[in-house]
Design an enzyme around this catalytic site. Structure first.
Site, short mmCIF file in Angstrom:
data_model
loop_
_atom_site.label_atom_id
_atom_site.label_comp_id
_atom_site.label_asym_id
_atom_site.label_seq_id
_atom_site.Cartn_x
_atom_site.Cartn_y
_atom_site.Cartn_z
N ASN A 209 -7.97 5.03 -86.68
CA ASN A 209 -7.11 3.85 -86.81
C ASN A 209 -5.87 4.03 -85.93
OD1 ASN A 209 -4.93 5.18 -88.43
ND2 ASN A 209 -6.63 5.48 -89.85
N LYS A 287 -25.08 14.22 -79.32
CA LYS A 287 -24.61 12.89 -78.95
C LYS A 287 -25.73 11.86 -79.14
CE LYS A 287 -22.79 10.20 -75.16
NZ LYS A 287 -22.76 10.05 -73.73
N PRO A 303 -12.51 11.37 -99.66
CA PRO A 303 -11.70 11.68 -100.84
C PRO A 303 -10.34 11.00 -100.72
CG PRO A 303 -11.81 13.57 -99.35
CD PRO A 303 -12.77 12.55 -98.82
N ASP A 304 -9.79 10.56 -101.84
CA ASP A 304 -8.43 10.00 -101.81
C ASP A 304 -7.45 11.14 -102.07
OD1 ASP A 304 -5.94 8.78 -102.53
OD2 ASP A 304 -7.05 6.89 -102.62
N ILE A 305 -6.83 11.59 -101.02
CA ILE A 305 -5.97 12.79 -101.09
C ILE A 305 -4.79 12.54 -102.02
CG2 ILE A 305 -4.64 14.44 -99.71
CD1 ILE A 305 -6.44 13.54 -97.31
#
Ligand code: C5P
Length: 404
Positions: A209, A287, A303-305
């Site tokens: 992002n 690749k 995972p949501d840290i």
């Protein structure tokens, strides 16, 4: 606390010079001795007479003055100060400082100085954003030069954006912080995440992002400036590791979680990273080839840290702070996130396309906690970081430190 402190104020050329006159007054009011050097360009904007009158001292401006050199040589000028402040710091002076030039009294005194240096940049928004200026400042900061501002808003040149010199009282506060070696978070250990994560699709491609890491890095720097022993776990960014911070570079969310867990125990956790929500479930070790049929990527949730850290048992940090980047119903969504993730504070910000938050220098924050919402004005990411560090220090103040 500035009583009898000696400030060497270097004034370079810029319309913000008039604010330096105000700065001298505020410093004198607080009992500081202010000795001033003006560059040739500074004298185009404010007069040496005003500077001398307000500082109640002569103005130094000539490297080749026999009288000055016999009375107060340029080496003594910088050595006899407790702190050197450059305000306004023009793009030109910043460039000359970073190159180590000594072609006038200002740069010579700076090069000969063994004292802390604080710069308050002031310039046009495009000059500020220019890669040359940013690289020069990054180099100076790496060498330990402190910076205050610039702020955002309307500039004297008529354009709007970053580049406005910090207000005199903000500079005074920064001077006090530098001189006091502010110890409010000393003995505390802080963990900060920053930047994006990169989730591999194959060995050469990834999902990521636009996070720049500017806010997270600034927070780590601000916590360290208050004396916290700070670990910064960051995905790939262009930002330099802030001085006094332990940087742990990572790429994926899984690596970020592992690095965070390895940093425990911590007293403060600020999760500012833009962690990718999904990773490719089974990224191949080779690749992917174009063979006429685009691959179908099956994603798995990362995972949501933040939630993991906020729900730790015995060693849960005293304060867990998350961010909520939202494009609509910013505060409502932040409140729900606060409950869902079990954190103590959420700093919510608007990242809708027109806001300029992602990759930009400024942020508008709403601090949401169980008690309510605090709306902060438009601030630089650096000012947001300083304010957050202050709030953290205030909220932890009554408790004993975990790491004496
Ligand atoms: O759910 P959302 O991504 O909007 O939550 C944002 C907050 O949660 C930020 O503080 C971010 O650093 C943190 N977060 C995290 N791990 C994730 C996703 C978000 O720590 N996997």
């Amino acid at each position: 606390m500035l009583q009898n402190r000696r400030i060497l104020l270097i004034i370079s050329g810029g319309i913000a010079g008039y604010k330096s006159l105000e700065l001298i007054r505020r410093l004198r009011e607080r009992g500081a001795a202010v000795r001033c050097i003006m560059t040739a360009a500074a004298k185009q904007f404010i007069t040496p007479l005003s500077v001398a009158s307000l500082s109640e001292d002569k103005v130094y401006d000539d490297l080749w003055s026999l009288t000055d050199e016999s009375e107060m040589g340029h080496i003594r000028l910088s050595r006899e100060a407790d702190l050197v402040v450059v305000a306004p710091a023009s793009a030109d002076l910043i460039a000359r400082m970073s190159a180590g030039l000594a072609d006038d009294l200002a740069t010579t005194a700076l090069l000969a100085s063994d004292k802390p240096v604080l710069v308050a940049p002031a310039m046009n928004v495009v000059m500020w954003a220019h890669p040359a200026t940013q690289a020069n400042l990054a180099l100076l900061e790496k060498r330990g030069v402190r910076r205050i501002g610039p702020g955002c808003g309307e500039l004297a040149c008529g354009e709007t954006g970053s580049g406005r010199m910090a207000e005199p009282l903000e500079i005074v506060a920064a001077i006090e912080r530098v001189l006091s070696g502010d110890p409010r978070l000393s003995g505390r250990r802080a963990l900060v995440t920053s930047g994006p994560t990169r989730e591999p699709i194959d060995p050469v491609r990834y999902i990521s992002n636009h996070s720049s890491g500017k806010q997270g890095h600034a927070i780590a720097a601000a916590l360290a400036a208050l004396g916290a022993d700070t670990v910064l776990v960051s995905g790939p960014t262009q930002e330099l590791a802030p001085a006094g911070v332990q940087l742990v570079p990572v790429e994926t969310a899984a690596q970020m979680l592992a690095a965070c867990e390895a940093a425990f125990p911590v007293d403060i956790a600020v999760m500012a990273a833009a962690v990718a929500d999904w990773r490719v479930e089974s990224a191949p070790g080779h690749k992917l080839k174009k063979n006429g049929t685009p691959p179908v990527l099956r994603l798995a949730e990362n995972p949501d840290i933040l939630s993991r850290i906020a729900q730790r048992g015995n060693d849960r940090p005293s304060l867990v702070v998350g961010f909520a980047a939202e494009t609509e119903d910013v505060v409502g969504n932040a409140r729900r996130k606060l409950r869902r993730k079990h954190c103590d504070w959420i700093l919510a910000n608007d990242v809708s396309p027109g806001s300029g938050t992602f990759g930009g220098d400024c942020n508008t924050i709403h601090l949401v906690d169980a008690k309510g919402v605090e709306d902060w004005p438009l601030m630089t990411k650096e000012a947001v970081a300083a304010r957050l560090a202050e709030r953290i220090a205030a909220s932890l103040a009554p408790q004993p430190a975990r790491h004496p």
